[in-house]
Enzyme design. Sequence first.
Site, PDB file in Angstrom:
ATOM      1  N   ASN A 158     -31.480  15.794 -10.890  1.00 11.93           N
ATOM      2  CA  ASN A 158     -31.387  15.728 -12.341  1.00 11.93           C
ATOM      3  C   ASN A 158     -31.598  17.119 -12.918  1.00 11.93           C
ATOM      4  OD1 ASN A 158     -31.115  12.877 -12.317  1.00 11.93           O
ATOM      5  ND2 ASN A 158     -33.324  12.683 -12.031  1.00 11.93           N
TER       6      ASN A 158
ATOM      7  N   ASP B 119     -42.036  10.812  -3.294  1.00 13.91           N
ATOM      8  CA  ASP B 119     -42.160  10.617  -4.729  1.00 13.91           C
ATOM      9  C   ASP B 119     -43.341   9.681  -4.993  1.00 13.91           C
ATOM     10  OD1 ASP B 119     -39.900  10.903  -7.276  1.00 13.91           O
ATOM     11  OD2 ASP B 119     -41.570   9.494  -7.510  1.00 13.91           O
TER      12      ASP B 119
ATOM     13  N   HIS C 220     -35.655  20.302  -7.955  1.00 11.72           N
ATOM     14  CA  HIS C 220     -35.918  19.362  -6.850  1.00 11.72           C
ATOM     15  C   HIS C 220     -34.700  18.497  -6.620  1.00 11.72           C
ATOM     16  CE1 HIS C 220     -37.153  17.462 -10.642  1.00 11.72           C
ATOM     17  NE2 HIS C 220     -36.763  16.307 -10.109  1.00 11.72           N
TER      18      HIS C 220
ATOM     19  N   HIS D 114     -33.725  14.597  -5.054  1.00 13.33           N
ATOM     20  CA  HIS D 114     -34.222  13.288  -4.631  1.00 13.33           C
ATOM     21  C   HIS D 114     -33.421  12.847  -3.410  1.00 13.33           C
ATOM     22  CE1 HIS D 114     -36.226  12.299  -8.606  1.00 13.33           C
ATOM     23  NE2 HIS D 114     -35.378  13.228  -9.002  1.00 13.33           N
TER      24      HIS D 114
ATOM     25  N   GLU E 196     -37.278  15.297 -15.583  1.00 10.83           N
ATOM     26  CA  GLU E 196     -38.633  15.170 -16.136  1.00 10.83           C
ATOM     27  C   GLU E 196     -39.521  16.337 -15.717  1.00 10.83           C
ATOM     28  OE1 GLU E 196     -40.045  11.384 -14.815  1.00 10.83           O
ATOM     29  OE2 GLU E 196     -38.439  10.297 -15.856  1.00 10.83           O
ATOM     30  N   VAL E 197     -39.373  16.768 -14.473  1.00  6.78           N
ATOM     31  CA  VAL E 197     -40.236  17.840 -13.962  1.00  6.78           C
ATOM     32  C   VAL E 197     -39.403  19.125 -13.885  1.00  6.78           C
ATOM     33  CG1 VAL E 197     -41.675  18.623 -12.053  1.00  6.78           C
ATOM     34  CG2 VAL E 197     -41.609  16.177 -12.655  1.00  6.78           C
TER      35      VAL E 197
END
Length: 125
Positions: free
Chosen positions: A96, A39, A109, A111, A104-105
């Site tokens: 998320n 990240d 994905h 984390h 946000e993206v």
Amino acid sequence: MPENPQEVYDDTNVFAKILRQEIPAKIIYESTHALAFFDAFPKAPLHALVIPKGTYRDLKDFLAHATTEEILDFWKTVQATLDKLDLKEGFRLLSNSGAHGGQEVPHFHIHLCGGEKLGPMLAHR
Ligand code: AMP
């Protein structure tokens, strides 16, 4: 074409640019269908991201539309990433999704965070 514009994959997102090698990333591991990298704005001493190469917006989209081969390859890439990082004391995996999830993206994905004792899973209400 989906009726809901939110269901359209936005290929201008930053992870799509990383996959097209338009912007750099610190790659940890690459497989046929997935990529792991650090990240750029880490929230923990070790903060990695794992993404599929396919254009999936979030976890639900990935699980609904990815092939079995892509899904297996994704989780094998998570395993390879965990093996490469020093996370013997433990780690946190999270994804998320959507507005309430704080995504946000808009490219699916997960984390992987660790390297120190992390705080509570969520801020207290
Ligand atoms: P999320 O809020 O779950 O969508 O997480 C998106 C993550 O992407 C955040 O943790 C950002 O710090 C990270 N990020 C944004 N831009 C980049 C980039 N160019 N390279 C690597 N990670 C990024």
